[in-house]
Write an enzyme that holds these catalytic residues in place. Sequence first.
Site, PDB file in Angstrom:
ATOM      1  N   THR A  18     -16.566   0.429   4.086  1.00 61.00           N
ATOM      2  CA  THR A  18     -15.150   0.810   4.128  1.00 61.00           C
ATOM      3  C   THR A  18     -15.075   2.330   3.998  1.00 61.00           C
ATOM      4  O   THR A  18     -16.078   2.980   3.675  1.00 61.00           O
ATOM      5  CB  THR A  18     -14.373   0.193   2.945  1.00 61.00           C
ATOM      6  OG1 THR A  18     -14.766   0.875   1.744  1.00 61.00           O
ATOM      7  CG2 THR A  18     -14.598  -1.295   2.784  1.00 61.00           C
ATOM      8  N   ASP A  31       0.860  -1.191   0.000  1.00 61.85           N
ATOM      9  CA  ASP A  31       0.000   0.000   0.000  1.00 61.85           C
ATOM     10  C   ASP A  31       0.897   1.243   0.000  1.00 61.85           C
ATOM     11  O   ASP A  31       2.088   1.169   0.323  1.00 61.85           O
ATOM     12  CB  ASP A  31      -0.891  -0.020   1.262  1.00 61.85           C
ATOM     13  CG  ASP A  31      -2.196   0.753   1.097  1.00 61.85           C
ATOM     14  OD1 ASP A  31      -3.267   0.121   1.078  1.00 61.85           O
ATOM     15  OD2 ASP A  31      -2.139   2.005   0.984  1.00 61.85           O
ATOM     16  N   ASN A  83      -6.049  -4.972  -5.673  1.00 60.44           N
ATOM     17  CA  ASN A  83      -7.240  -4.471  -4.984  1.00 60.44           C
ATOM     18  C   ASN A  83      -7.214  -2.973  -4.714  1.00 60.44           C
ATOM     19  O   ASN A  83      -8.218  -2.395  -4.284  1.00 60.44           O
ATOM     20  CB  ASN A  83      -7.331  -5.266  -3.669  1.00 60.44           C
ATOM     21  CG  ASN A  83      -8.367  -4.769  -2.712  1.00 60.44           C
ATOM     22  OD1 ASN A  83      -9.550  -4.992  -2.935  1.00 60.44           O
ATOM     23  ND2 ASN A  83      -7.943  -4.071  -1.663  1.00 60.44           N
ATOM     24  N   TYR A 142     -14.399   5.027 -12.947  1.00 59.87           N
ATOM     25  CA  TYR A 142     -14.499   3.837 -12.087  1.00 59.87           C
ATOM     26  C   TYR A 142     -15.162   2.682 -12.841  1.00 59.87           C
ATOM     27  O   TYR A 142     -14.618   1.581 -12.931  1.00 59.87           O
ATOM     28  CB  TYR A 142     -15.300   4.207 -10.835  1.00 59.87           C
ATOM     29  CG  TYR A 142     -15.330   3.144  -9.769  1.00 59.87           C
ATOM     30  CD1 TYR A 142     -14.291   3.041  -8.849  1.00 59.87           C
ATOM     31  CD2 TYR A 142     -16.387   2.257  -9.661  1.00 59.87           C
ATOM     32  CE1 TYR A 142     -14.309   2.070  -7.853  1.00 59.87           C
ATOM     33  CE2 TYR A 142     -16.420   1.281  -8.675  1.00 59.87           C
ATOM     34  CZ  TYR A 142     -15.378   1.196  -7.772  1.00 59.87           C
ATOM     35  OH  TYR A 142     -15.398   0.234  -6.791  1.00 59.87           O
ATOM     36  N   LYS A 185     -13.370  -0.844 -13.985  1.00 60.93           N
ATOM     37  CA  LYS A 185     -13.818  -2.106 -13.387  1.00 60.93           C
ATOM     38  C   LYS A 185     -14.319  -3.085 -14.456  1.00 60.93           C
ATOM     39  O   LYS A 185     -14.112  -4.293 -14.341  1.00 60.93           O
ATOM     40  CB  LYS A 185     -14.902  -1.838 -12.338  1.00 60.93           C
ATOM     41  CG  LYS A 185     -14.407  -1.028 -11.132  1.00 60.93           C
ATOM     42  CD  LYS A 185     -13.261  -1.701 -10.418  1.00 60.93           C
ATOM     43  CE  LYS A 185     -12.903  -1.022  -9.112  1.00 60.93           C
ATOM     44  NZ  LYS A 185     -11.773  -1.665  -8.431  1.00 60.93           N
TER      45      LYS A 185
HETATM   46  N1  LIG Z   1     -16.229  -0.384  -0.602  1.00 59.05           N
HETATM   47  C1  LIG Z   1     -17.050  -0.666  -1.578  1.00 59.05           C
HETATM   48  O1  LIG Z   1     -18.262  -0.436  -1.490  1.00 59.05           O
HETATM   49  C2  LIG Z   1     -16.532  -1.310  -2.851  1.00 59.05           C
HETATM   50  C3  LIG Z   1     -17.465  -1.801  -3.764  1.00 59.05           C
HETATM   51  C4  LIG Z   1     -17.006  -2.403  -4.919  1.00 59.05           C
HETATM   52  C5  LIG Z   1     -15.640  -2.505  -5.158  1.00 59.05           C
HETATM   53  N2  LIG Z   1     -14.764  -2.003  -4.264  1.00 59.05           N
HETATM   54  C6  LIG Z   1     -13.350  -2.122  -4.581  1.00 59.05           C
HETATM   55  O2  LIG Z   1     -12.674  -2.749  -3.516  1.00 59.05           O
HETATM   56  C7  LIG Z   1     -11.307  -2.329  -3.511  1.00 59.05           C
HETATM   57  C8  LIG Z   1     -10.917  -1.891  -2.125  1.00 59.05           C
HETATM   58  O3  LIG Z   1     -11.759  -0.812  -1.775  1.00 59.05           O
HETATM   59  P1  LIG Z   1     -12.055  -0.396  -0.263  1.00 59.05           P
HETATM   60  O4  LIG Z   1     -13.495  -0.100  -0.199  1.00 59.05           O
HETATM   61  O5  LIG Z   1     -11.456  -1.381   0.657  1.00 59.05           O
HETATM   62  O6  LIG Z   1     -11.290   1.001  -0.238  1.00 59.05           O
HETATM   63  P2  LIG Z   1     -10.375   1.702   0.866  1.00 59.05           P
HETATM   64  O7  LIG Z   1     -10.407   3.149   0.515  1.00 59.05           O
HETATM   65  O8  LIG Z   1     -10.782   1.277   2.236  1.00 59.05           O
HETATM   66  O9  LIG Z   1      -8.927   1.097   0.570  1.00 59.05           O
HETATM   67  C9  LIG Z   1      -8.219   1.409  -0.598  1.00 59.05           C
HETATM   68  C10 LIG Z   1      -6.735   1.233  -0.310  1.00 59.05           C
HETATM   69  O10 LIG Z   1      -6.011   1.459  -1.545  1.00 59.05           O
HETATM   70  C11 LIG Z   1      -4.812   2.140  -1.186  1.00 59.05           C
HETATM   71  N3  LIG Z   1      -4.233   2.802  -2.353  1.00 59.05           N
HETATM   72  C12 LIG Z   1      -4.669   3.916  -2.991  1.00 59.05           C
HETATM   73  N4  LIG Z   1      -3.845   4.219  -4.007  1.00 59.05           N
HETATM   74  C13 LIG Z   1      -2.865   3.280  -4.007  1.00 59.05           C
HETATM   75  C14 LIG Z   1      -1.715   3.071  -4.816  1.00 59.05           C
HETATM   76  N5  LIG Z   1      -1.405   3.879  -5.829  1.00 59.05           N
HETATM   77  N6  LIG Z   1      -0.918   2.004  -4.541  1.00 59.05           N
HETATM   78  C15 LIG Z   1      -1.221   1.167  -3.503  1.00 59.05           C
HETATM   79  N7  LIG Z   1      -2.289   1.333  -2.707  1.00 59.05           N
HETATM   80  C16 LIG Z   1      -3.111   2.379  -2.957  1.00 59.05           C
HETATM   81  C17 LIG Z   1      -5.255   3.114  -0.100  1.00 59.05           C
HETATM   82  O11 LIG Z   1      -4.149   3.628   0.628  1.00 59.05           O
HETATM   83  C18 LIG Z   1      -6.181   2.233   0.714  1.00 59.05           C
HETATM   84  O12 LIG Z   1      -5.477   1.550   1.736  1.00 59.05           O
HETATM   85  C19 LIG Z   1     -11.196  -1.226  -4.573  1.00 59.05           C
HETATM   86  O13 LIG Z   1     -10.666  -1.785  -5.763  1.00 59.05           O
HETATM   87  C20 LIG Z   1     -12.634  -0.804  -4.774  1.00 59.05           C
HETATM   88  O14 LIG Z   1     -12.876  -0.259  -6.043  1.00 59.05           O
HETATM   89  C21 LIG Z   1     -15.167  -1.420  -3.106  1.00 59.05           C
END
Ligand SMILES: NC(=O)c1ccc[n+]([C@@H]2O[C@H](COP(=O)([O-])OP(=O)(O)OC[C@H]3O[C@@H](n4cnc5c(N)ncnc54)[C@H](O)[C@@H]3O)[C@@H](O)[C@H]2O)c1
Length: 255
Positions: free
Chosen positions: A183, A30, A83, A148, A152
């Site tokens: 989250t 991260d 992720n 986005y 995706k």
């Molecule tokens: N939360 C939701 O409702 C949801 C729904 C569908 C998909 N997702 C997907 O799940 C995944 C995780 O999302 P989340 O909800 O846990 O988000 P989150 O914001 O809690 O976590 C995202 C993480 O990505 C890290 N990050 C950002 N840029 C980065 C980079 N350049 N290199 C490395 N790390 C980096 C951030 O520091 C953070 O720790 C994402 O791909 C998101 O699109 C989330």
Amino acid sequence: MAIVTGAASGIGAATVQRLASEGAAVIIADINDEAGAEVASQLRGEGAEAFFQHCDVGELDQLEACVAFAGSECGGLDIMMNNAFWSSGGWVHEIDPAGWERSIQIMLTAVFYGCRAAIPAMLERGRGSIVNTASIEAFGGEMQASPYATAKAGVVNFTRNVAIEYGRKGIRANAICPGIVATPLAEAFNAASTRTPEELGNLHAIGRIIRPDEIAAVVAFLCSEDASAVTGHAMTIDGGLTAHINLSGRPPYEG
Ligand SMILES: NC(=O)c1ccc[n+]([C@@H]2O[C@H](COP(=O)([O-])OP(=O)(O)OC[C@H]3O[C@@H](n4cnc5c(N)ncnc54)[C@H](O)[C@@H]3O)[C@@H](O)[C@H]2O)c1
């Protein structure tokens, strides 16, 4: 051993916790050094083998360094979960092109980078499981979220390509497509939504949004031997949100 990008928070953090609880060594990859180191330290406190690696997924060499670390320090790479999240948004005619480029870089090109880095190590071992985080927005648009939704959708088809190219070499690749998961990302989305948190929960057949550990459980399954025949799949984990067309407006059975 497993590498999970974006594991300092949310779904990634829940996934390293789950995989570690099942005995896997984990690398939290991260850009958030403080939160990432905290997740690693907490897991080590619980007896797990957990490492934080600073890794910007927009840089191929940083992902390659994580894979090299997995090989030299942890006995080799079994699981790669791409992720991490960053996205811009807005009306299509107003999106800053630099924001569009960065969104595609972090959510789609970085998934390619993660696979590009991991696959040679998996080929050497003759096995491996890749999980790429997509979204239900891979299957439909969302207002002012075109970077986005576009990234995706790309993740889903890219994952199919990885699956067909390397299936005979013991490497499986699947995408996960979560609904709304509790989250920090979802909190930001909810704050910008015109719906109340209760209304957002009610969009799901299960009547609530999803917990990160519920996503982690599915990732653990996809990476397990129980999923040995599952590859090239886009696994929807949305509590039934996309199962509902809702033309009638009739409420679900409450008893
Ligand atoms: N939360 C939701 O409702 C949801 C729904 C569908 C998909 N997702 C997907 O799940 C995944 C995780 O999302 P989340 O909800 O846990 O988000 P989150 O914001 O809690 O976590 C995202 C993480 O990505 C890290 N990050 C950002 N840029 C980065 C980079 N350049 N290199 C490395 N790390 C980096 C951030 O520091 C953070 O720790 C994402 O791909 C998101 O699109 C989330």
